[in-house]
Design a protein around this motif. Structure first.
Motif, PDB file in Angstrom:
ATOM      1  N   UNK A 149       0.744  -1.415   0.101  1.00  0.00           N
ATOM      2  CA  UNK A 149      -0.065   0.041   0.110  1.00  0.00           C
ATOM      3  C   UNK A 149       0.718   1.270  -0.112  1.00  0.00           C
ATOM      4  N   UNK A 150       2.245   1.317   0.326  1.00  0.00           N
ATOM      5  CA  UNK A 150       2.902   2.331   0.293  1.00  0.00           C
ATOM      6  C   UNK A 150       3.679   2.589  -1.307  1.00  0.00           C
ATOM      7  N   UNK A 167       0.061   3.432 -11.948  1.00  0.00           N
ATOM      8  CA  UNK A 167       1.091   2.722 -10.922  1.00  0.00           C
ATOM      9  C   UNK A 167       2.365   2.787 -11.216  1.00  0.00           C
ATOM     10  N   UNK A 168       2.972   3.093 -12.160  1.00  0.00           N
ATOM     11  CA  UNK A 168       4.553   3.147 -12.409  1.00  0.00           C
ATOM     12  C   UNK A 168       4.681   4.503 -12.878  1.00  0.00           C
ATOM     13  N   UNK A 169       4.983   5.511 -12.286  1.00  0.00           N
ATOM     14  CA  UNK A 169       5.255   6.890 -12.482  1.00  0.00           C
ATOM     15  C   UNK A 169       6.493   7.042 -12.620  1.00  0.00           C
ATOM     16  N   UNK A 177       3.441   3.107  -7.000  1.00  0.00           N
ATOM     17  CA  UNK A 177       2.408   3.872  -6.064  1.00  0.00           C
ATOM     18  C   UNK A 177       1.713   2.630  -5.634  1.00  0.00           C
ATOM     19  N   UNK A 178       1.225   2.602  -4.314  1.00  0.00           N
ATOM     20  CA  UNK A 178       0.530   1.805  -3.921  1.00  0.00           C
ATOM     21  C   UNK A 178       0.983   0.407  -4.021  1.00  0.00           C
ATOM     22  N   UNK A 179       2.103  -0.009  -3.563  1.00  0.00           N
ATOM     23  CA  UNK A 179       2.881  -1.117  -4.115  1.00  0.00           C
ATOM     24  C   UNK A 179       2.259  -2.427  -3.539  1.00  0.00           C
ATOM     25  N   UNK A 180       2.083  -3.489  -3.940  1.00  0.00           N
ATOM     26  CA  UNK A 180       1.695  -4.848  -3.348  1.00  0.00           C
ATOM     27  C   UNK A 180       2.678  -5.967  -3.865  1.00  0.00           C
ATOM     28  N   UNK A 181       2.493  -7.296  -3.115  1.00  0.00           N
ATOM     29  CA  UNK A 181       3.630  -8.143  -3.139  1.00  0.00           C
ATOM     30  C   UNK A 181       3.913  -8.407  -4.505  1.00  0.00           C
ATOM     31  N   UNK A 199       7.973  -6.193  -1.462  1.00  0.00           N
ATOM     32  CA  UNK A 199       6.916  -5.638  -0.910  1.00  0.00           C
ATOM     33  C   UNK A 199       6.248  -6.569   0.052  1.00  0.00           C
ATOM     34  N   UNK A 200       6.029  -6.334   1.365  1.00  0.00           N
ATOM     35  CA  UNK A 200       5.593  -7.342   2.281  1.00  0.00           C
ATOM     36  C   UNK A 200       4.094  -7.209   2.499  1.00  0.00           C
TER      37      UNK A 200
END
Lengths: 119, 109
Positions: free
Chosen positions: A16-17, A66-68, A82-86, A118-119
Motif C-alpha cells: 500500500x505504500x 501505477x508506475x510513475x 504507487x500503492x505497491x503490492x507483493x 513488498x510485504x
C-alpha cells in the motif's frame, strides 16, 4: 565513462505504500532513459521509455498510473511504484543513453538495479 | 527488431577462450548486433557491438559473418568472473533493447 547509478539498491516496504527509485547518469547527459523489470530466473522486460522533458512511453500491459516515471533533467529519471503490492516485488533496472566523450550516443548503459520487496 | 537464437547454456574452462554463438538470420541492413552480460543480481553490462565488421575491445571480440546472419562473441581468456548470462541483441541503434533468454556461461576452474 557511461556510468549509471541507481538508488536505493534494495528496499523493503509495506503493501500500500509508494516507493521511489532514482536513476542517474553520472558522467554523461542521458537524452533517453529506459526502465526494465526482471522477475527471478526471467529475462529483462521493458516497462517504459522516457525522454528528458517529455512524458514516458509505456509498454503494453504496464500501468502508467501505477508506475510513475519522471525524467526532469538530463541526468535523472525516477520511477515511483504507487500503492505497491507483493506482486510488484521485482528487480527494477534502468538504462540510459546519450552523448559523452569517447562513446556513441546510441549504446545503452545500465544501472546496477534496485531490488524491491513488498510485504 | 530481428530475433536472436542463443544456446541456453555453455561451459568453459578457466583460461580458455569462450566462444558464444548467436543466430540472427532475419537481421536487416541497418540493425546492429549488441552483446551484454548480466552477472547474478546485477544490471546488464555492455560488452561490444558491431554492424558489419569484426570488432575488438578490452573485453571481447565480436565476429560477424559476411551475410550477417550470425555472430560469435569471443572472450579470449575466460576467468571465473566471466560467469554470467550473455545476451545477444539485434536492433536499430538507439531503439529499445529486447532481451531474450541469453546464454548462461559457466566458467569452471
Amino acid at each position: 565513462g557511461a556510468v549509471v547509478s541507481q538508488h536505493p539498491s534494495r528496499v523493503i516496504c509495506k503493501s500500500g505504500t509508494s516507493v521511489k527509485i532514482e536513476c542517474r547518469s553520472l558522467d554523461f547527459q542521458a537524452t533517453t532513459m529506459f526502465w526494465y523489470r526482471q522477475f527471478p530466473k526471467k529475462s529483462l522486460m521493458l516497462m517504459a521509455t522516457s525522454n528528458e522533458g517529455s512524458k514516458a512511453t509505456y509498454e503494453q500491459g504496464v500501468e502508467k498510473d501505477k508506475f510513475l516515471i519522471n525524467h526532469a533533467s538530463l541526468t535523472l529519471s525516477t520511477l515511483t511504484v504507487t500503492s505497491a503490492h507483493p506482486e510488484d516485488s521485482s528487480f527494477y533496472i534502468c538504462s540510459a543513453r546519450g552523448e559523452f566523450i569517447g562513446g556513441d550516443q546510441e549504446t545503452q548503459y545500465f544501472g546496477p538495479g534496485t531490488r524491491l520487496l513488498v510485504l | 527488431d530481428a530475433k536472436t537464437t542463443q544456446p541456453p547454456s555453455m561451459d568453459c574452462a578457466e583460461g580458455r577462450a569462450a566462444n558464444l554463438p548467436c543466430n540472427h538470420s532475419t537481421i536487416s541492413g541497418n540493425e546492429y548486433v549488441y552483446w551484454y552480460r548480466q552477472i547474478h543480481s546485477q544490471g546488464p553490462q555492455y560488452i561490444i557491438h558491431g554492424l558489419k565488421n569484426n570488432e575488438t575491445n578490452e573485453m571481447a571480440s565480436l565476429i560477424i559473418t559476411e551475410d550477417r546472419k550470425s555472430s560469435t562473441l569471443i572472450l579470449p581468456h575466460a576467468t571465473l568472473r566471466d560467469t554470467a548470462v550473455y545476451y545477444c541483441i539485434v536492433n536499430n541503434a538507439g531503439n529499445m533493447l529486447t532481451f531474450g533468454g541469453g546464454t548462461r556461461l559457466m566458467v569452471k576452474p
